[in-house]
Design a protein around this motif. Structure first.
Motif, PDB file in Angstrom:
ATOM      1  N   MET A  70       0.835  -1.230   0.143  1.00 48.08           N
ATOM      2  CA  MET A  70       0.239   0.062  -0.064  1.00 48.08           C
ATOM      3  C   MET A  70       0.805   1.319   0.053  1.00 48.08           C
ATOM      4  N   GLU A  71       2.060   1.105   0.683  1.00 46.67           N
ATOM      5  CA  GLU A  71       2.965   2.243   0.694  1.00 46.67           C
ATOM      6  C   GLU A  71       2.507   3.391   1.765  1.00 46.67           C
TER       7      GLU A  71
ATOM      8  N   GLY B 282      -7.366   0.381  -5.482  1.00 45.83           N
ATOM      9  CA  GLY B 282      -6.930  -0.763  -6.603  1.00 45.83           C
ATOM     10  C   GLY B 282      -5.828  -1.648  -5.824  1.00 45.83           C
ATOM     11  N   SER B 283      -5.055  -1.193  -4.966  1.00 50.44           N
ATOM     12  CA  SER B 283      -4.246  -2.149  -4.137  1.00 50.44           C
ATOM     13  C   SER B 283      -4.870  -2.917  -3.201  1.00 50.44           C
ATOM     14  N   LEU B 284      -5.867  -2.424  -2.425  1.00 55.76           N
ATOM     15  CA  LEU B 284      -6.624  -3.193  -1.665  1.00 55.76           C
ATOM     16  C   LEU B 284      -7.479  -4.346  -2.423  1.00 55.76           C
ATOM     17  N   GLU B 285      -7.721  -3.699  -3.646  1.00 53.82           N
ATOM     18  CA  GLU B 285      -8.767  -5.150  -4.497  1.00 53.82           C
ATOM     19  C   GLU B 285      -7.539  -6.232  -4.919  1.00 53.82           C
ATOM     20  N   VAL B 286      -6.312  -5.815  -5.327  1.00 55.80           N
ATOM     21  CA  VAL B 286      -5.140  -6.619  -5.608  1.00 55.80           C
ATOM     22  C   VAL B 286      -5.170  -7.862  -4.423  1.00 55.80           C
ATOM     23  N   LEU B 287      -5.023  -7.376  -3.223  1.00 52.67           N
ATOM     24  CA  LEU B 287      -4.745  -8.146  -2.219  1.00 52.67           C
ATOM     25  C   LEU B 287      -5.957  -8.977  -1.721  1.00 52.67           C
ATOM     26  N   ALA B 288      -7.196  -8.364  -1.807  1.00 49.08           N
ATOM     27  CA  ALA B 288      -8.453  -9.090  -1.633  1.00 49.08           C
ATOM     28  C   ALA B 288      -8.643 -10.082  -2.796  1.00 49.08           C
ATOM     29  N   GLU B 289      -8.187  -9.974  -3.888  1.00 43.16           N
ATOM     30  CA  GLU B 289      -8.238 -10.865  -5.132  1.00 43.16           C
ATOM     31  C   GLU B 289      -7.423 -12.007  -5.061  1.00 43.16           C
ATOM     32  N   ILE B 290      -6.283 -11.782  -4.317  1.00 41.74           N
ATOM     33  CA  ILE B 290      -5.327 -13.082  -4.044  1.00 41.74           C
ATOM     34  C   ILE B 290      -6.139 -13.907  -3.322  1.00 41.74           C
ATOM     35  N   LYS B 291      -6.724 -13.363  -2.178  1.00 38.14           N
ATOM     36  CA  LYS B 291      -7.498 -14.432  -1.182  1.00 38.14           C
ATOM     37  C   LYS B 291      -8.889 -15.107  -1.845  1.00 38.14           C
ATOM     38  N   GLN B 292      -9.460 -14.274  -2.726  1.00 34.95           N
ATOM     39  CA  GLN B 292     -10.494 -14.905  -3.377  1.00 34.95           C
ATOM     40  C   GLN B 292      -9.917 -15.957  -4.411  1.00 34.95           C
ATOM     41  N   HIS B 293      -8.875 -15.839  -5.002  1.00 36.19           N
ATOM     42  CA  HIS B 293      -8.519 -16.870  -5.872  1.00 36.19           C
ATOM     43  C   HIS B 293      -7.850 -18.095  -5.160  1.00 36.19           C
TER      44      HIS B 293
ATOM     45  N   ASP C 187      -8.198  -1.584   6.869  1.00 33.86           N
ATOM     46  CA  ASP C 187      -8.429  -2.034   5.569  1.00 33.86           C
ATOM     47  C   ASP C 187      -7.707  -3.114   5.061  1.00 33.86           C
ATOM     48  N   LEU C 188      -6.593  -3.185   5.492  1.00 35.54           N
ATOM     49  CA  LEU C 188      -5.575  -4.399   5.009  1.00 35.54           C
ATOM     50  C   LEU C 188      -6.177  -5.650   5.908  1.00 35.54           C
ATOM     51  N   ARG C 189      -6.570  -5.484   6.900  1.00 33.73           N
ATOM     52  CA  ARG C 189      -7.222  -6.622   7.617  1.00 33.73           C
ATOM     53  C   ARG C 189      -8.503  -7.112   7.016  1.00 33.73           C
ATOM     54  N   ALA C 190      -9.289  -6.103   6.299  1.00 35.43           N
ATOM     55  CA  ALA C 190     -10.499  -6.565   5.865  1.00 35.43           C
ATOM     56  C   ALA C 190     -10.339  -6.995   4.610  1.00 35.43           C
ATOM     57  N   ALA C 191      -9.109  -7.099   3.973  1.00 31.48           N
ATOM     58  CA  ALA C 191      -8.575  -7.866   2.919  1.00 31.48           C
ATOM     59  C   ALA C 191      -7.935  -9.188   3.124  1.00 31.48           C
TER      60      ALA C 191
END
Lengths: 287, 76
Positions: free
Chosen positions: A162-163, A181-192, A219-223
């Protein structure tokens, strides 16, 4: 006007560190490889290299993005990819006897897949030559097919940074990057891949308020991010953003406690902590 | 034995902040000899061996490239 640097950003360089670093330097030159340790002018370089911990920089040393905190050169490599790089990384990792390999890259918006296939090839090559080694990747904002391609290689940990906090992201990161967008990347990893360990980093000292750091951690925990790294932003050259403040070591300790209470399974928080700093140790906290 | 600036990745130049020892001083292996400053941090050069500081080549405040010899130690 930047903040005045503090005494705790003082790094001892022992003769053993220098010897270890010299061995690593020779190996990197021999295999024509880049590292983010060098490009980012990382202050942990002597210690990490002394312990043979290194973060390889894939896909060259020219980035298509221009984040205001980063010293890596910006340019447009026009689709050039070094196809031998994954094998050279794997051979260097084996020659050095690395037990935990960290791979990152420059951003490659000039490539259709952003370079995800190069990451996947490097993970597979390292696994083939060093079957017992962990392979952590710190990736650009891959989504959909490129992300799936990377995950299919089975990295040990996938990091995406996230930086900084939400409000400062447009001023700190390249315009093509975004907080959401970066939160979505992290969430998508877990979805996949629901069991895939994930990781992200935040840098303090770019002008954030404490409530904003808390929000970013939530936000990171939510992802469902597993490992969080909190470190002090340090300006690599006078061309980058000035440091707004130096956070006290006690603030990092308090944030680490807060992060653990939120449910992060691995936490690295210290002035000189970086995404790959003590990466093997952070991963071992998940076991 | 040379006392030199450590290699620090892509750092081109550092500033010699201060010497922590003087000529003629006996030092132990690992003792702090000098501080050099790059943009991101201050790096402390440790003695590679026990000995006596015989020469200080670079003065405080001078800029130097990584690898440069800034002093000499007579190993004992």
């Amino acid at each position: 006007m930047g903040a005045v640097r503090s005494d705790w950003l003082r790094v001892r360089v022992s003769p053993a560190d220098r010897e270890g670093a010299a061995v690593l330097t020779r190996a990197l030159e021999e295999h024509s490889l880049h590292t983010v340790c060098q490009s980012a002018r990382c202050p942990n370089l002597p210690q990490c290299w002394g312990e043979r911990t290194v973060t390889f920089l894939l896909l060259g040393d020219v980035c298509t993005r221009n984040c205001r905190f980063c010293a890596v050169s910006t340019g447009w490599p026009a689709g050039r990819v070094d196809c031998g790089e994954p094998q050279r990384v794997a051979r260097a990792a084996r020659a050095l006897g690395l037990r935990y390999v960290v791979l990152t890259s420059v951003d490659r918006d000039d490539l259709a897949d952003g370079g995800a296939s190069q990451f996947a090839a490097a993970v597979r090559a390292v696994r083939e030559l060093s079957p017992d080694a962990g392979v952590e990747v710190l990736i650009p904002d891959y989504r959909r097919e490129p992300l799936a391609e990377l995950l299919s290689a089975g990295p040990t940990v996938v990091g995406h940074n996230m930086e900084t906090v939400r409000r400062l992201t447009p001023a700190v990161r390249d315009r093509r990057a975004s907080y959401a967008g970066s939160l979505e990347v992290l969430a998508e990893i877990k979805q996949h891949s629901p069991t895939q360990p994930t990781k992200s980093s935040l840098l303090l000292g770019m002008g954030e308020e404490s409530g904003e750091v808390e929000e970013a951690l939530e936000d990171l925990r939510a992802a469902n991010v597993d490992i969080v790294v909190l470190g002090q932003y340090l300006r690599p050259t006078p061309q980058q953003l000035p440091v707004s403040r130096y956070a006290l070591p006690a603030e990092f300790e308090a944030l680490a406690m807060r992060a653990r209470a939120m449910g992060f399974r691995g936490v690295v928080a210290a002035p000189l902590a970086r995404t790959s700093y003590r990466a093997a140790r952070a991963y071992s906290e998940l076991q | 034995m040379d006392i030199s600036i450590p290699e620090l990745g892509d750092v081109d130049e550092v500033r010699l902040v201060r010497w922590l020892v003087g000529v003629g001083q006996t030092v132990q292996a690992g003792q702090e000899l000098a501080e050099v400053e790059a943009d991101k941090a201050v790096f402390v050069i440790e003695a590679p061996a026990a000995g006596v500081v015989r020469e200080i080549i670079s003065a405080q405040g001078e800029s130097a490239r990584p690898g440069r010899v800034i002093g000499r130690l007579e190993v004992q």
